[in-house]
Design a protein around this motif. Structure first.
Motif, PDB file in Angstrom:
ATOM      1  N   SER A 203      -8.074  38.038 -25.899  1.00  0.00           N
ATOM      2  CA  SER A 203      -8.531  37.717 -27.263  1.00  0.00           C
ATOM      3  C   SER A 203     -10.039  37.806 -27.430  1.00  0.00           C
ATOM      4  CB  SER A 203      -8.101  36.294 -27.641  1.00  0.00           C
ATOM      5  OG  SER A 203      -6.721  36.236 -27.814  1.00  0.00           O
ATOM      6  N   LYS A 204     -10.786  37.201 -26.513  1.00  0.00           N
ATOM      7  CA  LYS A 204     -12.226  37.047 -26.735  1.00  0.00           C
ATOM      8  C   LYS A 204     -13.012  38.213 -26.146  1.00  0.00           C
ATOM      9  CE  LYS A 204     -10.915  32.907 -28.083  1.00  0.00           C
ATOM     10  NZ  LYS A 204     -11.023  32.262 -29.360  1.00  0.00           N
ATOM     11  N   SER A 205     -12.745  38.549 -24.863  1.00  0.00           N
ATOM     12  CA  SER A 205     -13.570  39.559 -24.186  1.00  0.00           C
ATOM     13  C   SER A 205     -13.422  40.931 -24.832  1.00  0.00           C
ATOM     14  CB  SER A 205     -13.169  39.689 -22.725  1.00  0.00           C
ATOM     15  OG  SER A 205     -13.053  38.452 -22.125  1.00  0.00           O
TER      16      SER A 205
ATOM     17  N   SER B  34     -13.518  19.090 -25.872  1.00  0.00           N
ATOM     18  CA  SER B  34     -12.642  20.116 -25.307  1.00  0.00           C
ATOM     19  C   SER B  34     -11.971  20.920 -26.413  1.00  0.00           C
ATOM     20  CB  SER B  34     -11.575  19.464 -24.425  1.00  0.00           C
ATOM     21  OG  SER B  34     -10.719  18.687 -25.212  1.00  0.00           O
ATOM     22  N   TYR B  35     -11.494  22.092 -26.048  1.00  0.00           N
ATOM     23  CA  TYR B  35     -10.784  22.984 -26.974  1.00  0.00           C
ATOM     24  C   TYR B  35      -9.667  22.205 -27.672  1.00  0.00           C
ATOM     25  CZ  TYR B  35      -7.656  26.826 -28.325  1.00  0.00           C
ATOM     26  OH  TYR B  35      -6.833  27.667 -29.010  1.00  0.00           O
ATOM     27  N   VAL B  36      -9.541  22.400 -28.979  1.00  0.00           N
ATOM     28  CA  VAL B  36      -8.666  21.547 -29.798  1.00  0.00           C
ATOM     29  C   VAL B  36      -7.195  21.550 -29.377  1.00  0.00           C
ATOM     30  CG1 VAL B  36     -10.065  21.561 -31.909  1.00  0.00           C
ATOM     31  CG2 VAL B  36      -8.431  23.407 -31.512  1.00  0.00           C
ATOM     32  N   SER B  37      -6.719  22.586 -28.706  1.00  0.00           N
ATOM     33  CA  SER B  37      -5.292  22.654 -28.375  1.00  0.00           C
ATOM     34  C   SER B  37      -4.912  21.873 -27.114  1.00  0.00           C
ATOM     35  CB  SER B  37      -4.859  24.112 -28.165  1.00  0.00           C
ATOM     36  OG  SER B  37      -4.955  24.811 -29.360  1.00  0.00           O
ATOM     37  N   TYR B  38      -5.906  21.507 -26.308  1.00  0.00           N
ATOM     38  CA  TYR B  38      -5.546  20.931 -25.007  1.00  0.00           C
ATOM     39  C   TYR B  38      -4.737  19.629 -25.132  1.00  0.00           C
ATOM     40  CZ  TYR B  38      -8.721  24.240 -22.649  1.00  0.00           C
ATOM     41  OH  TYR B  38      -9.337  25.362 -22.160  1.00  0.00           O
ATOM     42  N   SER B  39      -5.289  18.654 -25.848  1.00  0.00           N
ATOM     43  CA  SER B  39      -4.592  17.366 -25.937  1.00  0.00           C
ATOM     44  C   SER B  39      -3.207  17.517 -26.554  1.00  0.00           C
ATOM     45  CB  SER B  39      -5.413  16.364 -26.749  1.00  0.00           C
ATOM     46  OG  SER B  39      -6.371  15.815 -25.936  1.00  0.00           O
TER      47      SER B  39
ATOM     48  N   GLU C  92     -10.028  30.439 -18.199  1.00  0.00           N
ATOM     49  CA  GLU C  92     -11.255  31.234 -18.057  1.00  0.00           C
ATOM     50  C   GLU C  92     -11.298  32.354 -19.095  1.00  0.00           C
ATOM     51  OE1 GLU C  92     -12.243  31.951 -13.904  1.00  0.00           O
ATOM     52  OE2 GLU C  92     -11.494  29.958 -13.350  1.00  0.00           O
ATOM     53  N   ILE C  93     -10.839  32.022 -20.293  1.00  0.00           N
ATOM     54  CA  ILE C  93     -10.756  33.034 -21.359  1.00  0.00           C
ATOM     55  C   ILE C  93     -12.129  33.602 -21.735  1.00  0.00           C
ATOM     56  CG2 ILE C  93     -10.806  31.339 -23.265  1.00  0.00           C
ATOM     57  CD1 ILE C  93      -8.646  33.189 -24.631  1.00  0.00           C
ATOM     58  N   TYR C  94     -13.206  32.839 -21.454  1.00  0.00           N
ATOM     59  CA  TYR C  94     -14.548  33.342 -21.782  1.00  0.00           C
ATOM     60  C   TYR C  94     -15.276  33.862 -20.540  1.00  0.00           C
ATOM     61  CZ  TYR C  94     -13.739  30.944 -26.219  1.00  0.00           C
ATOM     62  OH  TYR C  94     -13.211  30.542 -27.415  1.00  0.00           O
TER      63      TYR C  94
ATOM     64  N   VAL D 276      -3.402  33.095 -24.159  1.00  0.00           N
ATOM     65  CA  VAL D 276      -3.615  31.969 -23.237  1.00  0.00           C
ATOM     66  C   VAL D 276      -2.874  30.750 -23.786  1.00  0.00           C
ATOM     67  CG1 VAL D 276      -5.383  30.362 -22.376  1.00  0.00           C
ATOM     68  CG2 VAL D 276      -5.786  32.820 -22.328  1.00  0.00           C
ATOM     69  N   SER D 277      -2.726  30.705 -25.107  1.00  0.00           N
ATOM     70  CA  SER D 277      -2.037  29.561 -25.730  1.00  0.00           C
ATOM     71  C   SER D 277      -0.651  29.373 -25.145  1.00  0.00           C
ATOM     72  CB  SER D 277      -1.924  29.778 -27.245  1.00  0.00           C
ATOM     73  OG  SER D 277      -3.179  30.059 -27.784  1.00  0.00           O
ATOM     74  N   GLU D 278       0.125  30.473 -25.041  1.00  0.00           N
ATOM     75  CA  GLU D 278       1.467  30.325 -24.480  1.00  0.00           C
ATOM     76  C   GLU D 278       1.390  29.966 -22.997  1.00  0.00           C
ATOM     77  OE1 GLU D 278       5.687  32.156 -23.247  1.00  0.00           O
ATOM     78  OE2 GLU D 278       4.057  33.565 -23.541  1.00  0.00           O
TER      79      GLU D 278
ATOM     80  N   ASN E 154     -17.395  27.072 -21.631  1.00  0.00           N
ATOM     81  CA  ASN E 154     -16.690  26.055 -22.395  1.00  0.00           C
ATOM     82  C   ASN E 154     -16.709  26.312 -23.906  1.00  0.00           C
ATOM     83  OD1 ASN E 154     -17.028  23.105 -23.832  1.00  0.00           O
ATOM     84  ND2 ASN E 154     -15.568  23.102 -22.141  1.00  0.00           N
ATOM     85  N   ASN E 155     -15.582  26.056 -24.497  1.00  0.00           N
ATOM     86  CA  ASN E 155     -15.458  25.911 -25.935  1.00  0.00           C
ATOM     87  C   ASN E 155     -15.300  24.415 -26.168  1.00  0.00           C
ATOM     88  OD1 ASN E 155     -14.714  25.858 -28.605  1.00  0.00           O
ATOM     89  ND2 ASN E 155     -12.757  26.905 -28.334  1.00  0.00           N
ATOM     90  N   PRO E 156     -16.157  23.736 -26.898  1.00  0.00           N
ATOM     91  CA  PRO E 156     -17.102  24.218 -27.893  1.00  0.00           C
ATOM     92  C   PRO E 156     -18.573  24.260 -27.471  1.00  0.00           C
ATOM     93  CG  PRO E 156     -16.788  21.884 -28.202  1.00  0.00           C
ATOM     94  CD  PRO E 156     -15.964  22.274 -26.994  1.00  0.00           C
TER      95      PRO E 156
HETATM   96  N1  PLP Z   1      -8.522  28.706 -24.674  1.00  0.00           N
HETATM   97  C1  PLP Z   1      -9.703  28.504 -25.276  1.00  0.00           C
HETATM   98  C2  PLP Z   1     -10.764  27.732 -24.571  1.00  0.00           C
HETATM   99  C3  PLP Z   1      -9.939  29.013 -26.565  1.00  0.00           C
HETATM  100  O1  PLP Z   1     -11.129  28.814 -27.137  1.00  0.00           O
HETATM  101  C4  PLP Z   1      -8.908  29.716 -27.222  1.00  0.00           C
HETATM  102  C5  PLP Z   1      -9.102  30.217 -28.584  1.00  0.00           C
HETATM  103  O2  PLP Z   1     -10.001  29.860 -29.287  1.00  0.00           O
HETATM  104  C6  PLP Z   1      -7.689  29.900 -26.553  1.00  0.00           C
HETATM  105  C7  PLP Z   1      -7.533  29.386 -25.272  1.00  0.00           C
HETATM  106  C8  PLP Z   1      -6.547  30.630 -27.186  1.00  0.00           C
HETATM  107  O3  PLP Z   1      -6.527  31.923 -26.719  1.00  0.00           O
HETATM  108  P1  PLP Z   1      -5.419  33.015 -27.064  1.00  0.00           P
HETATM  109  O4  PLP Z   1      -5.872  33.748 -28.280  1.00  0.00           O
HETATM  110  O5  PLP Z   1      -5.393  33.884 -25.854  1.00  0.00           O
HETATM  111  O6  PLP Z   1      -4.140  32.288 -27.273  1.00  0.00           O
END
Ligand code: PLP
Length: 391
Positions: free
Chosen positions: A236-238, A125-130, A205-207, A101-103, A175-177
């Motif tokens: 990754s998660k499911s 929010s998830y640390v990568s968004y900003s 919607e990774i979760y 999902v990161s890419e 939501n993460n976290p």
């Molecule tokens: N999105 C959210 C909300 C996440 O928590 C994470 C990973 O912790 C990711 C995306 C990254 O997912 P991926 O491993 O598919 O790059």
């Protein structure tokens, strides 16, 4: 010679390192730590998925795939989305397989944002968004959510944050976290705001499969939302497949073509072996996934009991595998709580401010850890909290 710092793109230079990584590095240096820090399933990828990958290698599947990913994987994902949410994507033009999902998130932001475009996102929010928004030239606009509202995003708050520069609303439920999920009506209210201001919605919607009390609402399945939504998801998660690095984006064909253009010049394609494994996961991984979800659910109850006994208020997570207890009663900041807990009791958690300023006063604990580790971690944490005069 100029210093490297002077040579760097200032946007990249000025982005702080991830608050999670910082603690993870500390954890690696400290022996005997129980880590509730990283957001990663403690399960190994189910055997039949690994076996499918090994078999594909034995058969010599070692080449590039189509830029968009294996057609059979895209078809299987389209089938899964149709069966789960009734939302139909054309596997030929509306789905792109990415490196996690990161890419997908990075591609979506780069394809959409012009300098100064604003992206609304609930915070914490998830640390990568900003950072991802900043690196694409955009401006993150956090909307604070709190414990009293169950970390839900209210449509009125979204409306109030819209400016003429707002282009995107980035959602992440479960939501993460915080572990918060959104009910269908609240999402419909938010969808109305997105429509009124012609916003693009990126829904991570990774979760989605890790929900415990009721069924997940897929944003693109809401009436009228498919056309303006870019749906992101991954394995990754499911399916406990973090290291395989497979995700996907679904959306309007023109937009998917734009994302694919960036992807084809930078990544070419996601690794074929991992795509083969993902195909096995989405076609035959349902049962194994459900077993993992049941385990997370049991641990979720254990975690809630533990925080109640400690006297720390904790929102009951309804999805993902994180608890986000409020630690202000200890008199510590979230960074000091995490640092002192690690030093004194060798338990790693993530300070809430890693997820934005509104995460201050909280810490994130992942319950993707064994029951034994969780039990011991909470015994230690309870001791630590008692020493700070709580209970
Ligand atoms: N999105 C959210 C909300 C996440 O928590 C994470 C990973 O912790 C990711 C995306 C990254 O997912 P991926 O491993 O598919 O790059």
């Amino acid at each position: 010679m100029k210093s490297w710092s002077d040579r760097l793109n200032p946007v990249v230079r000025d982005i702080p390192p991830s608050g999670i990584r910082k603690f993870f590095d500390l954890v690696c240096e400290t022996p005997g730590v129980i880590s509730l820090g990283v957001g990663e399933p403690d399960f190994v990828t189910p055997w039949h998925i690994r076996e499918a990958c090994i078999y594909s290698l034995e058969k010599g599947h070692t080449m590039y795939t189509s830029n968009c990913g294996l057609p059979e994987l895209r078809r299987a994902i389209a089938g899964d989305l149709a069966a789960s949410y009734g939302v139909r994507y054309d596997p030929g033009t509306e789905i792109l397989i990415t490196v996690g999902v990161s890419e997908a998130l990075d591609l979506a932001m780069r394809a959409l944002l012009s300098p100064g475009d604003e992206v609304l996102m609930p915070e914490p929010s998830y640390v990568s968004y900003s950072p991802t928004v900043l690196m694409a030239g955009g401006r993150p606009v956090p909307i604070a959510t709190g414990l009293e509202e169950g970390f839900k995003l209210a449509a009125a708050r979204v409306e109030a944050a819209v400016t003429p520069r707002t282009k995107v609303l980035l959602l992440c439920y479960p939501n993460n976290p915080t572990g918060a999920v959104m009910d269908r009506q609240s999402l419909l209210d938010i969808a109305a705001v997105a429509e009124a201001h012609d916003l693009v919605v990126i829904s991570d919607e990774i979760y989605d499969k890790l929900t415990y009390d009721g069924k997940h609402t897929c944003v693109s399945a809401l009436p009228g939302m498919k056309e303006r939504t870019i749906l992101l998801n991954g394995f990754s998660k499911s399916y406990a497949m973090t290291g395989w690095r497979i995700g996907y984006a679904c959306g309007n064909p023109d937009f998917i073509a734009a994302m694919t253009k960036i992807h084809q010049y930078t990544i070419l394609c996601a690794p074929i072996t991992a795509q083969k494994a993902a195909l096995e996961a989405v076609t035959r991984g349902g049962e194994g996934m459900l077993r993992m979800v049941q385990q997370y659910n049991r641990r979720r109850h254990l975690v809630m009991h533990a925080f109640r006994d400690m006297g720390l208020p904790c929102f009951e997570p309804r999805g993902a595998f994180y608890a986000f207890p409020q630690i202000s009663a200890t008199g510590l900041t979230s960074e000091d709580f995490a640092a002192d807990l690690l030093r004194e009791e060798k338990v790693a958690v993530v300070p809430g401010n890693a997820f934005g300023p509104s995460g201050e006063g909280f810490v994130r604990c992942s319950y993707a850890a064994s029951t034994e580790d969780l039990g011991e971690a909470f015994r230690r944490m309870a001791r630590f909290v008692r020493r700070r005069g709580v209970r």
